[in-house]
Design an enzyme around this catalytic site. Structure first.
Site, short mmCIF file in Angstrom:
data_model
loop_
_atom_site.label_atom_id
_atom_site.label_comp_id
_atom_site.label_asym_id
_atom_site.label_seq_id
_atom_site.Cartn_x
_atom_site.Cartn_y
_atom_site.Cartn_z
N SER A 201 -7.48 -1.42 -4.32
CA SER A 201 -8.65 -1.77 -3.60
C SER A 201 -9.69 -0.88 -4.27
CB SER A 201 -8.75 -0.99 -2.04
OG SER A 201 -9.50 -1.76 -1.35
N HIS A 313 -4.12 -7.85 2.27
CA HIS A 313 -4.55 -6.17 1.67
C HIS A 313 -3.79 -4.86 1.86
CE1 HIS A 313 -7.75 -4.34 -0.55
NE2 HIS A 313 -8.04 -3.51 0.46
#
Length: 339
Positions: A201, A313
């Protein structure tokens, strides 16, 4: 009322009331990640750097805790755990930056070991005194593992948190590289010729940024990353407001979005780069990885792209166990090949 607070790499418990009085009631080198309160006692799930989470009861008046479960004792009895060592170094703005280093299992002080340097996501998150399975697993494979909290991280002060905004790839990058210099100066058992880098990320953004600005790392793995803030603005589930909040630019300022995009520096990338990305990632959509991969392949750079199906994610934390294992195996494979 009771509430958790992040303090210097720990998550501890505070008590407050509607008159504005607050006080810490339960501290320690630990991560309190779930709790309930009744009749002056706190039931909480607590992890430390060497023990996965267990259930405790804490007596607020007596300041005493009792461990109620031992779910991990059998496993811990037949594995060797590396105990992280904390370190602090001075970076820009005269700010101290906090980090941890783990020696490999069966450490021999006469040997030199490859390093895997980890950068966390967020950026408003943190590493801390909790149990990191991935770090322990890499240490068990013979790697030194280090991780730090550069500016932008929680658990220090608000100015430290705010400092990254509008400056992605600026002094946060300097913090990370100053941390590397500190590690190499202080710990002679790290092999400077075998440095690995990874992050997800924001940590993936930083991995992309670092390899576009230095060739000090021999191998890197970027995960669920950001490569292009211009497209990110429109495709991420938080793209428009996150970009304005963190980069301090919108589509009327393409120049600034591009200047902070790792894709703009792909010509400078010489570090072998593995790209791992989940196909159902809405936070950092997979097109971010696709753009980076194509740009690198077009220049015949050393890169590989692993697409993870049926994952989002949060793959590394809450993904299917089989896919979480797959991710770890690719991570280790790349470092084994390159380091």
């Amino acid at each position: 009322f009771y509430f958790p607070v992040s303090e210097y790499g720990n998550v501890v418990l505070y008590e407050g009331n509607d008159s504005g009085n607050i006080k810490q009631i339960w501290d320690g080198q630990q991560h309190i990640y779930g709790f309930d309160v009744s009749s002056g006692k706190v039931a909480a799930t607590v992890a430390t750097s060497t023990e996965p989470g267990e259930l405790y009861v804490f007596d607020v008046s007596q300041k005493e805790k009792q461990k109620l479960t031992d779910y991990h004792d059998a496993w811990l009895s037949h594995v060797e755990i590396s105990e992280p060592e904390e370190f602090v170094y001075r970076s820009v703005d005269s700010w101290d930056v906090h980090g941890w280093i783990m020696k490999p299992i069966e450490f021999d002080e006469t040997e030199r070991y490859p390093l895997i340097y980890q950068v966390h996501g967020g950026p408003h998150a943190m590493y801390g005194n909790t149990f990191f399975h991935e770090m322990q697993w890499l240490a068990s494979q013979g790697y030194v593992v280090a991780y730090i909290n550069p500016r932008g991280s929680h658990s220090y002060h608000q100015e430290f948190v705010d400092a990254v905004r509008g400056d992605y790839g600026g002094n946060d990058y300097v913090d990370v590289m100053n941390g590397l210099d500190h590690l190499l100066e202080k710990y002679e058992f790290i092999d400077e010729q075998r440095l690995g880098l990874t992050g997800g990320s924001y940590g993936g953004f930083m991995t992309n940024w670092i390899v576009g600005h230095t060739d000090r790392f021999k191998a890197a793995v970027t995960q669920r990353s950001i490569s292009n803030w211009i497209s990110f603005y429109g495709v991420s589930d938080i793209g428009y407001y996150f970009s304005e909040w963190q980069i301090k630019a919108d589509l009327r300022n393409i120049k600034k979005l591009w200047e902070h995009s790792p894709l703009a520096y792909v010509d400078e990338i010489e570090t072998p780069l593995l790209i791992i990305h989940s196909e159902q990632d809405l936070r950092c959509p997979i097109e971010q990885a696709e753009q980076l991969f194509i740009a690198l392949k077009r220049q015949e750079k050393d890169t590989e792209f692993v697409r993870i199906p049926e994952a989002d994610h949060n793959l590394s934390r809450t993904g299917k166990p089989s896919l979480r294992l797959e991710r770890l195996q690719h991570l280790l494979r790349w470092f084994e090949e390159k380091l």
